[in-house]
Design a protein around this motif. Structure first.
Motif, PDB file in Angstrom:
ATOM      1  N   VAL A  79       0.839  -1.206   0.000  1.00  0.00           N
ATOM      2  CA  VAL A  79       0.000   0.000   0.000  1.00  0.00           C
ATOM      3  C   VAL A  79       0.872   1.253   0.000  1.00  0.00           C
ATOM      4  O   VAL A  79       0.620   2.206  -0.743  1.00  0.00           O
ATOM      5  N   GLU A  80       1.916   1.241   0.819  1.00  0.00           N
ATOM      6  CA  GLU A  80       2.797   2.408   0.898  1.00  0.00           C
ATOM      7  C   GLU A  80       3.544   2.635  -0.415  1.00  0.00           C
ATOM      8  O   GLU A  80       3.710   3.770  -0.859  1.00  0.00           O
ATOM      9  N   ARG A  81       3.992   1.561  -1.043  1.00  0.00           N
ATOM     10  CA  ARG A  81       4.688   1.705  -2.327  1.00  0.00           C
ATOM     11  C   ARG A  81       3.738   2.244  -3.397  1.00  0.00           C
ATOM     12  O   ARG A  81       4.128   3.058  -4.229  1.00  0.00           O
ATOM     13  N   ALA A  82       2.483   1.799  -3.359  1.00  0.00           N
ATOM     14  CA  ALA A  82       1.491   2.302  -4.324  1.00  0.00           C
ATOM     15  C   ALA A  82       1.277   3.803  -4.143  1.00  0.00           C
ATOM     16  O   ALA A  82       1.176   4.557  -5.125  1.00  0.00           O
ATOM     17  N   LYS A  83       1.227   4.255  -2.899  1.00  0.00           N
ATOM     18  CA  LYS A  83       1.064   5.681  -2.634  1.00  0.00           C
ATOM     19  C   LYS A  83       2.299   6.458  -3.083  1.00  0.00           C
ATOM     20  O   LYS A  83       2.180   7.570  -3.626  1.00  0.00           O
ATOM     21  N   ALA A  84       3.467   5.868  -2.875  1.00  0.00           N
ATOM     22  CA  ALA A  84       4.706   6.529  -3.294  1.00  0.00           C
ATOM     23  C   ALA A  84       4.755   6.663  -4.817  1.00  0.00           C
ATOM     24  O   ALA A  84       5.165   7.702  -5.352  1.00  0.00           O
ATOM     25  N   PHE A  85       4.341   5.610  -5.521  1.00  0.00           N
ATOM     26  CA  PHE A  85       4.285   5.679  -6.984  1.00  0.00           C
ATOM     27  C   PHE A  85       3.307   6.767  -7.437  1.00  0.00           C
ATOM     28  O   PHE A  85       3.585   7.528  -8.378  1.00  0.00           O
ATOM     29  N   LYS A  86       2.174   6.843  -6.771  1.00  0.00           N
ATOM     30  CA  LYS A  86       1.159   7.838  -7.132  1.00  0.00           C
ATOM     31  C   LYS A  86       1.701   9.252  -6.986  1.00  0.00           C
ATOM     32  O   LYS A  86       1.528  10.097  -7.884  1.00  0.00           O
ATOM     33  N   ILE A  87       2.373   9.517  -5.854  1.00  0.00           N
ATOM     34  CA  ILE A  87       2.968  10.832  -5.639  1.00  0.00           C
ATOM     35  C   ILE A  87       3.992  11.145  -6.718  1.00  0.00           C
ATOM     36  O   ILE A  87       4.035  12.251  -7.272  1.00  0.00           O
ATOM     37  N   GLU A 142      -3.589  11.701   2.647  1.00  0.00           N
ATOM     38  CA  GLU A 142      -3.312  10.321   3.066  1.00  0.00           C
ATOM     39  C   GLU A 142      -2.152   9.714   2.278  1.00  0.00           C
ATOM     40  O   GLU A 142      -1.476   8.804   2.764  1.00  0.00           O
ATOM     41  N   ASP A 143      -1.922  10.215   1.052  1.00  0.00           N
ATOM     42  CA  ASP A 143      -0.770   9.754   0.280  1.00  0.00           C
ATOM     43  C   ASP A 143       0.508  10.434   0.752  1.00  0.00           C
ATOM     44  O   ASP A 143       1.563   9.795   0.878  1.00  0.00           O
ATOM     45  N   MET A 144       0.400  11.727   1.034  1.00  0.00           N
ATOM     46  CA  MET A 144       1.588  12.488   1.420  1.00  0.00           C
ATOM     47  C   MET A 144       2.073  12.128   2.818  1.00  0.00           C
ATOM     48  O   MET A 144       3.220  12.418   3.171  1.00  0.00           O
ATOM     49  N   TYR A 145       1.211  11.463   3.599  1.00  0.00           N
ATOM     50  CA  TYR A 145       1.622  11.101   4.960  1.00  0.00           C
ATOM     51  C   TYR A 145       2.837  10.178   4.954  1.00  0.00           C
ATOM     52  O   TYR A 145       3.619  10.166   5.909  1.00  0.00           O
ATOM     53  N   THR A 244      14.350  10.444  -0.577  1.00  0.00           N
ATOM     54  CA  THR A 244      13.562  10.076   0.604  1.00  0.00           C
ATOM     55  C   THR A 244      12.912   8.710   0.444  1.00  0.00           C
ATOM     56  O   THR A 244      12.955   7.878   1.357  1.00  0.00           O
ATOM     57  N   LEU A 245      12.308   8.446  -0.706  1.00  0.00           N
ATOM     58  CA  LEU A 245      11.607   7.181  -0.919  1.00  0.00           C
ATOM     59  C   LEU A 245      12.578   6.007  -1.026  1.00  0.00           C
ATOM     60  O   LEU A 245      12.288   4.911  -0.538  1.00  0.00           O
ATOM     61  N   LYS A 246      13.700   6.210  -1.644  1.00  0.00           N
ATOM     62  CA  LYS A 246      14.697   5.136  -1.717  1.00  0.00           C
ATOM     63  C   LYS A 246      15.178   4.745  -0.324  1.00  0.00           C
ATOM     64  O   LYS A 246      15.334   3.556  -0.018  1.00  0.00           O
ATOM     65  N   ALA A 247      15.390   5.746   0.514  1.00  0.00           N
ATOM     66  CA  ALA A 247      15.850   5.466   1.878  1.00  0.00           C
ATOM     67  C   ALA A 247      14.742   4.797   2.695  1.00  0.00           C
ATOM     68  O   ALA A 247      15.001   3.859   3.453  1.00  0.00           O
ATOM     69  N   ILE A 271      10.869  12.335 -17.048  1.00  0.00           N
ATOM     70  CA  ILE A 271      10.638  10.922 -17.303  1.00  0.00           C
ATOM     71  C   ILE A 271      10.978  10.134 -16.065  1.00  0.00           C
ATOM     72  O   ILE A 271      11.679  10.586 -15.188  1.00  0.00           O
ATOM     73  N   LEU A 272      10.429   8.925 -16.016  1.00  0.00           N
ATOM     74  CA  LEU A 272      10.779   8.025 -14.937  1.00  0.00           C
ATOM     75  C   LEU A 272      12.085   7.334 -15.288  1.00  0.00           C
ATOM     76  O   LEU A 272      12.244   6.812 -16.380  1.00  0.00           O
TER      77      LEU A 272
END
Length: 274
Positions: A79-87, A142-145, A244-247, A271-272
């Motif tokens: 769930v957290e990874r999905a939110k990170a991808f969305k952001i 809720e995603d940015m949390y 931040t997300l990688k860490a 680009i990604l």
């Protein structure tokens, strides 16, 4: 205690453990050494059996709990990874749209210079801008949390502010387009200027448009400058977000954003990058 009371007690509590009380009446040999040893061994065996069974049941329950906890942790991570991808994708969308707008303005200036119209007021060089996003990107709290949980609420705040400014920028450009289209509809302004230059504009057209041209040019230059500032800010936010997300996920390969130089051949500037 009478023999009769002992007999009643034996009959009431007669079990496999207390199997010695088989006779209806008290026997004098019930407390013999052999019977006491038999009673003790039976009782100890029952206790040991119960303890062993309890330990086995505990281990089974513990294993089940750990398995369920592992599933729950895996689900939370997904769930957290999905939110990170969305952001990440939302920020990418904002950055791409900003670059597209900057590209459109820069190309208009280039075309005007090529046509020998470099001395024109800036609002007359830039045509009405098409292809604006129909809606604005909004980051959900809720995603940015997840960025707060990752220990970097600053990047969450910076990204949200960038999204708010981009939403406002879209409305500003729409206002510019409306005023610019109104100018384009006046043949005295553009027909004369395109054929003979600004000096050939009729006094009537000059009187109608001179103040508006100056105001609209200042308006364009102001939001163009703000746009370039936000593009640079977006690059910093993208770098901070990726770090931040990688860490947080302990994943050096977590997808992050890379920016391309302005007016690059590609239609999308961000680009990604795996």
């Amino acid at each position: 205690m009478t023999h009769e009371m002992l007999g009643v007690a034996c009959r009431l509590f007669r079990t496999e453990v207390f199997g010695l009380c088989q006779a209806p009446w008290y026997r004098s040999d019930i407390f013999s050494v052999e019977n006491i040893m038999l009673f003790s061994s039976t009782l100890i065996g029952a206790i040991v059996g119960a303890v062993v069974a309890g330990v086995i049941q505990y281990k089974i329950s513990r294993q089940q709990f750990e398995a369920e906890a592992a599933i729950t942790e895996k689900q939370r991570l997904e769930v957290e990874r999905a939110k990170a991808f969305k952001i990440t994708f939302q920020l990418q969308s904002i950055m791409n749209s900003q670059r597209d707008l900057e590209r459109a303005i820069a190309e208009s200036f280039t075309e005007a210079a090529t046509a020998g119209l470099g001395g024109w007021p800036s609002c007359l060089k830039v045509k009405p801008i098409s292809g604006l996003p129909q809606g604005s990107e909004r980051f959900e709290a809720e995603d940015m949390y997840i960025l707060v949980a990752a220990g970097n609420p600053a990047v969450s705040n910076a990204a949200s502010l960038l999204a708010n400014r981009w939403s406002s920028m879209i409305e500003v450009v729409k206002d510019f387009n409306r005023s610019r289209e109104e100018m384009s509809s006046d043949p005295d302004l553009f027909a004369s200027a395109q054929m003979h230059g600004l000096d050939w504009i009729s006094p009537e057209a000059r009187e109608r448009w001179e103040g508006k041209v100056i105001t609209l040019s200042q308006y364009l230059e102001s939001f163009h400058s703000a746009l370039k500032t936000d593009i640079a800010e977006g690059e910093k936010i993208a770098a901070d977000l990726g770090k931040t997300l990688k860490a947080y996920f302990k994943d050096p390969n977590f997808p992050t954003l890379q920016t391309r130089q302005l007016l690059a051949p590609r239609p999308s500037a961000a680009i990604l990058d795996q």
